[in-house]
Design a protein around this motif. Structure first.
Motif, PDB file in Angstrom:
ATOM      1  N   ASP A  13      33.697  21.485  91.094  1.00  0.00           N
ATOM      2  CA  ASP A  13      33.257  22.869  91.289  1.00  0.00           C
ATOM      3  C   ASP A  13      31.770  22.932  91.636  1.00  0.00           C
ATOM      4  N   GLN A  14      31.085  21.778  91.704  1.00  0.00           N
ATOM      5  CA  GLN A  14      29.646  21.752  91.965  1.00  0.00           C
ATOM      6  C   GLN A  14      29.279  21.147  93.314  1.00  0.00           C
ATOM      7  N   THR A  15      30.187  20.424  93.946  1.00  0.00           N
ATOM      8  CA  THR A  15      29.891  19.742  95.199  1.00  0.00           C
ATOM      9  C   THR A  15      31.077  19.829  96.136  1.00  0.00           C
ATOM     10  N   ALA A  16      30.806  19.713  97.432  1.00  0.00           N
ATOM     11  CA  ALA A  16      31.870  19.724  98.434  1.00  0.00           C
ATOM     12  C   ALA A  16      32.511  18.347  98.598  1.00  0.00           C
ATOM     13  N   HIS A  17      31.951  17.333  97.968  1.00  0.00           N
ATOM     14  CA  HIS A  17      32.522  15.992  98.080  1.00  0.00           C
ATOM     15  C   HIS A  17      33.879  15.930  97.385  1.00  0.00           C
ATOM     16  N   THR A  18      34.728  15.076  97.944  1.00  0.00           N
ATOM     17  CA  THR A  18      36.072  14.906  97.412  1.00  0.00           C
ATOM     18  C   THR A  18      36.433  13.424  97.387  1.00  0.00           C
ATOM     19  N   ALA A  19      37.458  13.107  96.651  1.00  0.00           N
ATOM     20  CA  ALA A  19      38.072  11.787  96.689  1.00  0.00           C
ATOM     21  C   ALA A  19      39.550  12.001  96.985  1.00  0.00           C
ATOM     22  N   ARG A  20      40.075  11.147  97.845  1.00  0.00           N
ATOM     23  CA  ARG A  20      41.485  11.249  98.215  1.00  0.00           C
ATOM     24  C   ARG A  20      42.154   9.897  98.036  1.00  0.00           C
ATOM     25  N   HIS A  21      43.360   9.954  97.482  1.00  0.00           N
ATOM     26  CA  HIS A  21      44.125   8.729  97.296  1.00  0.00           C
ATOM     27  C   HIS A  21      44.499   8.177  98.669  1.00  0.00           C
ATOM     28  N   ALA A  22      44.309   6.878  98.829  1.00  0.00           N
ATOM     29  CA  ALA A  22      44.650   6.191 100.080  1.00  0.00           C
ATOM     30  C   ALA A  22      45.691   5.123  99.761  1.00  0.00           C
ATOM     31  N   PRO A  23      46.966   5.528  99.641  1.00  0.00           N
ATOM     32  CA  PRO A  23      47.993   4.583  99.209  1.00  0.00           C
ATOM     33  C   PRO A  23      48.159   3.396 100.159  1.00  0.00           C
ATOM     34  N   ASP A  24      47.866   3.590 101.445  1.00  0.00           N
ATOM     35  CA  ASP A  24      47.993   2.490 102.397  1.00  0.00           C
ATOM     36  C   ASP A  24      46.975   1.379 102.130  1.00  0.00           C
ATOM     37  N   ARG A  25      45.879   1.718 101.433  1.00  0.00           N
ATOM     38  CA  ARG A  25      44.860   0.734 101.075  1.00  0.00           C
ATOM     39  C   ARG A  25      44.817   0.508  99.565  1.00  0.00           C
ATOM     40  N   ASN A  26      45.770   1.098  98.867  1.00  0.00           N
ATOM     41  CA  ASN A  26      45.871   0.939  97.412  1.00  0.00           C
ATOM     42  C   ASN A  26      44.563   1.300  96.712  1.00  0.00           C
ATOM     43  N   GLY A  27      44.020   2.457  97.077  1.00  0.00           N
ATOM     44  CA  GLY A  27      42.767   2.871  96.455  1.00  0.00           C
ATOM     45  C   GLY A  27      42.437   4.313  96.754  1.00  0.00           C
ATOM     46  N   TRP A  28      41.150   4.627  96.668  1.00  0.00           N
ATOM     47  CA  TRP A  28      40.646   5.977  96.839  1.00  0.00           C
ATOM     48  C   TRP A  28      39.485   5.985  97.824  1.00  0.00           C
ATOM     49  N   ASP A  29      39.440   7.009  98.681  1.00  0.00           N
ATOM     50  CA  ASP A  29      38.316   7.244  99.589  1.00  0.00           C
ATOM     51  C   ASP A  29      37.488   8.385  99.016  1.00  0.00           C
ATOM     52  N   VAL A  30      36.191   8.150  98.873  1.00  0.00           N
ATOM     53  CA  VAL A  30      35.275   9.175  98.366  1.00  0.00           C
ATOM     54  C   VAL A  30      34.392   9.607  99.532  1.00  0.00           C
ATOM     55  N   SER A  31      34.281  10.899  99.758  1.00  0.00           N
ATOM     56  CA  SER A  31      33.602  11.410 100.949  1.00  0.00           C
ATOM     57  C   SER A  31      32.150  10.972 101.072  1.00  0.00           C
ATOM     58  N   TRP A  32      31.448  10.760  99.974  1.00  0.00           N
ATOM     59  CA  TRP A  32      30.040  10.371 100.104  1.00  0.00           C
ATOM     60  C   TRP A  32      29.847   8.859 100.149  1.00  0.00           C
ATOM     61  N   LEU A  33      30.953   8.120 100.132  1.00  0.00           N
ATOM     62  CA  LEU A  33      30.916   6.658 100.282  1.00  0.00           C
ATOM     63  C   LEU A  33      31.870   6.254 101.404  1.00  0.00           C
ATOM     64  N   PRO A  34      31.612   6.737 102.628  1.00  0.00           N
ATOM     65  CA  PRO A  34      32.543   6.468 103.729  1.00  0.00           C
ATOM     66  C   PRO A  34      32.679   4.967 103.996  1.00  0.00           C
ATOM     67  N   GLY A  35      33.907   4.576 104.297  1.00  0.00           N
ATOM     68  CA  GLY A  35      34.172   3.183 104.620  1.00  0.00           C
ATOM     69  C   GLY A  35      34.456   2.304 103.422  1.00  0.00           C
ATOM     70  N   GLN A  36      34.366   2.854 102.220  1.00  0.00           N
ATOM     71  CA  GLN A  36      34.635   2.084 101.008  1.00  0.00           C
ATOM     72  C   GLN A  36      35.931   2.582 100.370  1.00  0.00           C
TER      73      GLN A  36
END
Length: 110
Positions: A13-36
């Protein structure tokens, strides 16, 4: 300051950043850490850090600084670098990454 976590997304509720599950890579993508791709616990740390960067006057000596340093270290970053990255809007990070990938490699050109 609330981070909402579901099976597929993490939002704040404080930032526009998000994390999304990336099942094809067995992990999570975080918007402020692109490519990781992060594991779930590290993605929660990243979202907590992004949520916290909205605190005013966040710098060394701030009451939360020891936490910021610890969270940043977990992500392989310094506290100032983590704050700088997490403080940017999600779209700005994507544009910066695209620009960096388009810049020629000076060593390869020599």
């Amino acid at each position: 300051m609330t981070v909402t976590i579901t099976d597929t997304t993490m939002t704040s509720d404080q930032t526009a950043h998000t994390a999304r599950h990336a099942p094809d890579r067995n992990g999570w993508d975080v918007s402020w850490l692109p490519g990781q791709t992060l594991d779930r616990n590290t993605a929660i740390t990243a979202m907590t850090l992004a949520d916290t960067t909205t605190e005013p006057d966040l710098r060394e000596g701030h009451r939360l600084w020891p936490h910021i340093q610890s969270w940043a270290e977990e992500l392989g970053l310094t506290a100032p670098d983590a704050i700088a990255r997490a403080s940017q809007r999600p779209g700005d990070l994507t544009r910066q990454q695209e620009q960096a990938s388009r810049q020629p490699d000076r060593e390869a050109a020599d």
